[in-house]
Design a protein around this motif. Structure first.
Motif, short mmCIF file in Angstrom:
data_model
loop_
_atom_site.label_atom_id
_atom_site.label_comp_id
_atom_site.label_asym_id
_atom_site.label_seq_id
_atom_site.Cartn_x
_atom_site.Cartn_y
_atom_site.Cartn_z
N THR A 227 56.46 136.72 5.89
CA THR A 227 56.31 137.69 6.96
C THR A 227 55.71 138.96 6.38
O THR A 227 55.39 139.05 5.21
CB THR A 227 57.65 137.94 7.68
N ASN A 228 55.52 139.97 7.27
CA ASN A 228 54.95 141.24 6.82
C ASN A 228 56.02 142.10 6.16
O ASN A 228 57.20 141.99 6.49
CB ASN A 228 54.37 142.00 8.01
N ASN A 229 55.57 143.01 5.30
CA ASN A 229 56.50 143.97 4.71
C ASN A 229 57.26 144.70 5.81
O ASN A 229 56.68 145.07 6.84
CB ASN A 229 55.74 144.99 3.85
N LEU B 131 49.87 141.49 -1.45
CA LEU B 131 50.32 140.89 -2.71
C LEU B 131 51.60 141.57 -3.20
O LEU B 131 52.44 140.95 -3.84
CB LEU B 131 49.21 141.04 -3.78
N ILE B 132 51.72 142.87 -2.89
CA ILE B 132 52.90 143.61 -3.34
C ILE B 132 53.91 143.68 -2.21
O ILE B 132 53.78 144.47 -1.28
CB ILE B 132 52.51 145.03 -3.83
N THR B 133 54.89 142.82 -2.30
CA THR B 133 55.86 142.69 -1.22
C THR B 133 56.88 143.82 -1.25
O THR B 133 57.04 144.50 -2.26
CB THR B 133 56.60 141.34 -1.34
N ASP B 134 57.59 143.99 -0.14
CA ASP B 134 58.82 144.78 -0.17
C ASP B 134 59.98 143.80 -0.08
O ASP B 134 59.79 142.59 0.04
CB ASP B 134 58.85 145.82 0.98
N SER B 135 61.21 144.33 -0.15
CA SER B 135 62.37 143.44 -0.19
C SER B 135 62.65 142.76 1.14
O SER B 135 63.31 141.73 1.18
CB SER B 135 63.62 144.20 -0.64
N TYR C 206 54.42 137.35 -3.12
CA TYR C 206 53.61 138.07 -2.12
C TYR C 206 54.07 137.81 -0.69
O TYR C 206 54.63 136.77 -0.38
CB TYR C 206 52.12 137.73 -2.30
N SER C 207 53.81 138.81 0.17
CA SER C 207 54.22 138.70 1.58
C SER C 207 53.04 138.26 2.42
O SER C 207 51.95 137.98 1.90
CB SER C 207 54.76 140.04 2.06
#
Ligand SMILES: [Zn+2]
Length: 461
Positions: free
Chosen positions: A92-94, A75-79, A70-71
């Protein structure tokens, strides 16, 4: 009483012991989107269909861990956010690239390695300026600023870049595929700094023949955008992830101070976004092949080498199992010959009969049931009427015919997907070599970079 001479001698012995105790050669593999499902189905395919050994190498390494993904903001992060955690040890933030949630730059382990005099390398199957490689080299509030990220690369001093995405480096005056808005030619700028460059498909042969020599610096980008999916690769004749890794080892291992190399299997993620089970399997196999090259190196220098194989998140909600049965049928996949996103997606041109023939030859679908045909026809109807935009929830923004086929192939193999995006599940991690035991157990994704830094004798705090 210790005199000064003795104290200096003891100090030197202590320094020798502690420096000996550090990982000198560090491989950081990141399978983008490589969750537990991706690893398991690939191993099962290798074992039962390819009959090429019982286990993936990544599933055989002696240390195993589980990592959160998680970011800072979801909970659903980006790369970008998960990559930042893996590269810097901070959430950090997405969308943020090696910046904290307040926009401050974060030090990356690649930067630490460079500050220590180690050689550094970045290898990927995506564009070099894509989120996962970017978080090691660049700092930006928005992962989409790939032209700015490319400019950071020229300043970075990284010894070895190999992957795709020259469109953010070539000048717009000399290259019609350039995506640059200014008149800079970053390939020239690299050359002016003494880099050898390999740009475009035509440079692949030269790269293959290149014998890395000490002190060389290299910037190689073989495609304007991403490298091909492994399943499509044979027709393209471009360097595989394995070859790019091997050349990197040959070059960077000539530095007496050791090296840090990040190697990304970046299109496992893309395949899983497109719900392409066979594309996912082939790109995961390609990562495993690249890990084998690092493993060969580890066998020569087991005391000095650390290999970590991590993932940034899972993609697609790949569920191994579908409907009401306990058996998969991966044999169904062996006649799937092309990727969903890059190849199948362009195959429907309005000629329905030709498309069904194409599916028989390239997707192993010569015996479609009426129900399956109807699902594909529904996609064709939408595409013929150009109503594809409204269907993004159902088809994820991909061509409806291609996704209908992807789902049929997936279900026949005995599995299905929950999302066209990422999921918030934990992901597996494997390690071997110097200090590998630091990576075992349940960890936050921010712990991995910190542990690698410590293994290199440094700190990210
Ligand atoms: Zn993704």
């Amino acid at each position: 009483m210790l005199n000064r001479k003795k104290m200096v001698a003891i100090g030197m012995i202590f320094m020798a012991i502690t420096s000996f105790a550090k990982a000198k050669y560090v491989f950081y593999f990141i399978g983008d989107g490589m969750g537990a499902g991706q690893r398991q189905i690939t191993e099962e395919y290798q074992r039962t269909v390819l009959k090429n050994g019982d286990k993936l190498l990544v599933n055989s390494l002696p240390v195993a861990g589980i990592t959160t993904t998680y970011s800072a903001d979801t909970l659903i992060t980006d790369s970008a956010a998960s990559g930042t955690a893996l590269a810097t040890g901070y959430k950090t933030n997405n969308g943020y690239v090696a910046k904290d949630a307040n926009g401050n730059n974060l030090t990356t382990i690649l930067e630490l390695a460079r500050s220590k005099g180690m050689a550094t390398g970045i290898v990927t199957t995506t564009r070099l300026t894509h989120a996962t490689p970017a978080v090691f080299v660049s700092h930006n509030i928005n992962r989409d600023n790939e032209n700015e990220i490319a400019e950071d690369y020229v300043k970075s001093g990284v010894d070895y870049f190999a992957g795709g995405g020259y469109r953010h480096f070539t000048g717009k005056d000399s290259d019609s595929k350039s995506k640059r808005k200014d008149s800079r030619d970053l390939v020239k700028e690299f050359e002016n700094k003494g880099y050898m460059t390999f740009i475009g498909e035509d440079s692949a042969q030269g790269f293959e023949k290149w014998k890395p020599a000490a002190g060389q610096k290299v910037f190689a980008a073989f495609q304007s955008s991403h490298m091909p999916y492994s399943i499509d690769e044979k027709s393209k004749n471009l360097p595989s992830l394995k070859m790019m890794t091997e050349k990197g080892i040959e070059l960077l291992s000539q530095d007496k101070d050791g090296f840090f190399m990040m190697i990304e299997g970046g299109r496992i993620d893309h395949a899983s976004h497109a719900q392409d089970v066979q594309g996912t399997i082939y790109d995961t196999l390609a990562l495993d092949e690249a890990v084998k090259k690092a493993y060969d190196f580890y066998e020569k220098y087991p005391e000095d080498t650390l290999i970590v194989v991590a993932a940034d998140h899972e993609t697609g909600g790949m569920g191994l199992g579908f409907g009401n049965n306990y058996f998969m049928n991966l044999d169904q996949l062996k006649n799937v010959k092309v990727s969903i996103e890059d190849t199948l997606q362009n195959a429907y041109t309005g000629d329905r009969e030709a498309y069904f023939k194409y599916l028989a030859v390239n997707m192993g679908l010569s015996d479609l049931t009426q129900e399956e045909k109807n699902r594909i026809i529904k996609g064709m109807d939408l595409e013929d009427k150009k109503e594809t935009k409204d269907s993004s929830q159902l088809y994820g923004g991909y061509s409806p015919t291609a996704i209908a086929v992807a789902h049929i192939v997936s279900e026949r193999a005995g599995m299905q997907w929950t999302t066209f995006a990422h999921t918030g599940t934990q992901v597996p991690l494997s390690a071997i070599g110097k200090d590998a035991e630091r990576f075992g157990g349940f960890k936050d994704n921010t712990d991995i970079a910190k542990a690698i830094a410590e293994s290199m004798g440094m700190s990210l705090d």
